[in-house]
Design a protein around this motif. Structure first.
Motif, short mmCIF file in Angstrom:
data_model
loop_
_atom_site.label_atom_id
_atom_site.label_comp_id
_atom_site.label_asym_id
_atom_site.label_seq_id
_atom_site.Cartn_x
_atom_site.Cartn_y
_atom_site.Cartn_z
N PHE A 100 33.68 -25.59 -35.75
CA PHE A 100 32.95 -26.47 -36.68
C PHE A 100 31.52 -26.70 -36.18
CE2 PHE A 100 31.66 -30.74 -38.14
CZ PHE A 100 31.67 -30.49 -39.50
N ARG A 101 30.58 -26.54 -37.10
CA ARG A 101 29.16 -26.80 -36.81
C ARG A 101 28.60 -27.66 -37.93
NH1 ARG A 101 26.11 -22.29 -33.68
NH2 ARG A 101 24.49 -23.75 -34.25
N CYS A 102 27.74 -28.59 -37.56
CA CYS A 102 27.11 -29.48 -38.53
C CYS A 102 25.67 -29.67 -38.05
CB CYS A 102 27.85 -30.81 -38.58
SG CYS A 102 27.35 -31.91 -39.92
N GLU A 103 24.71 -29.15 -38.83
CA GLU A 103 23.33 -29.13 -38.38
C GLU A 103 22.36 -29.54 -39.49
OE1 GLU A 103 23.13 -25.04 -37.26
OE2 GLU A 103 23.85 -25.45 -35.23
N SER A 143 15.86 -32.24 -45.20
CA SER A 143 16.47 -33.57 -45.05
C SER A 143 17.94 -33.62 -45.44
CB SER A 143 15.69 -34.63 -45.85
OG SER A 143 14.36 -34.68 -45.40
N THR A 144 18.59 -32.49 -45.47
CA THR A 144 20.03 -32.46 -45.68
C THR A 144 20.65 -31.71 -44.51
OG1 THR A 144 19.91 -30.41 -46.97
CG2 THR A 144 19.84 -32.49 -48.21
N TRP A 145 21.96 -31.64 -44.49
CA TRP A 145 22.66 -30.95 -43.41
C TRP A 145 23.53 -29.85 -44.00
CZ3 TRP A 145 23.82 -33.19 -38.16
CH2 TRP A 145 22.85 -34.11 -37.78
N VAL A 146 23.94 -28.94 -43.14
CA VAL A 146 24.89 -27.89 -43.52
C VAL A 146 26.05 -27.97 -42.52
CG1 VAL A 146 23.70 -26.10 -42.18
CG2 VAL A 146 25.17 -25.45 -44.08
N ALA A 147 27.26 -27.84 -43.05
CA ALA A 147 28.46 -27.89 -42.22
C ALA A 147 29.30 -26.65 -42.51
CB ALA A 147 29.27 -29.15 -42.51
N ALA A 148 29.87 -26.06 -41.46
CA ALA A 148 30.69 -24.86 -41.63
C ALA A 148 31.75 -24.83 -40.55
CB ALA A 148 29.81 -23.62 -41.55
N GLY A 149 32.83 -24.11 -40.83
CA GLY A 149 33.90 -23.99 -39.86
C GLY A 149 34.96 -23.03 -40.32
N LEU A 150 36.03 -23.00 -39.56
CA LEU A 150 37.16 -22.11 -39.82
C LEU A 150 38.42 -22.95 -39.97
CD1 LEU A 150 38.04 -19.05 -39.83
CD2 LEU A 150 38.59 -19.39 -37.41
N LEU A 151 39.18 -22.69 -41.02
CA LEU A 151 40.46 -23.37 -41.25
C LEU A 151 41.59 -22.37 -41.02
CD1 LEU A 151 39.52 -25.27 -44.51
CD2 LEU A 151 39.86 -26.28 -42.24
N ALA A 152 42.52 -22.72 -40.16
CA ALA A 152 43.66 -21.83 -39.86
C ALA A 152 44.95 -22.50 -40.30
CB ALA A 152 43.70 -21.53 -38.37
#
Length: 140
Positions: free
Chosen positions: A60-63, A68-77
């Motif tokens: 999971f990454r949240c940057e 002025s907004t953020w982006v979040a991404a990750g992996l669901l298993a």
């Protein structure tokens, strides 16, 4: 002449009774505009219906972005024996009782033993702390 017509119209609309008490003069014309109420934030996350599944989330990454907004991404298993749907909610800001906008995505039908990447863009920020919630919704 215009003020006489306005005064007569106000008198007619207000149902004047012919009282002899003079009204105090106003230096500014009366306006019918009232201040607009501030809109309340719309809930953007569906109410969770399932069980918490933080163990399904990895990488999971949240940057912050440049806008002025953020982006979040990750992996669901999915380590179960049946396909499931995950609901991922991301919020950037303090954990307090103030209602704020949350970005949510549902990742549908992740196969048993499979994994899927997700990405949420344009996550509004009211601070610099990123919080994530993963809910497992059973399918079938």
């Amino acid at each position: 002449m215009r003020w006489t017509v306005v005064a007569v119209m106000l008198c007619v609309l207000a149902g004047c009774s012919g009282s002899t008490d003079p009204e105090p003069a106003s230096s500014a014309p009366a306006t019918s505009k009232s201040p607009k109420p501030k809109p309340t934030p719309k809930p953007s996350a569906a109410a969770p219906t399932g069980e918490p599944a933080p163990e399904a989330l990895s990488a999971f990454r949240c940057e912050p972005t440049k806008k002025s907004t953020w982006v979040a991404a990750g992996l669901l298993a999915n380590d179960s024996k049946k396909a499931v749907t995950y609901q991922v909610s991301v919020y950037v800001g303090p954990l307090d009782s103030t209602s704020r906008e949350v970005r949510t995505v549902q990742v549908a039908n992740v196969e048993a033993g499979g994994s899927v990447r997700f990405k949420l863009t344009k996550v509004p920020a009211d601070g610099e702390e990123c919080h994530v919630q993963v809910i497992r919704i059973k399918v079938g």
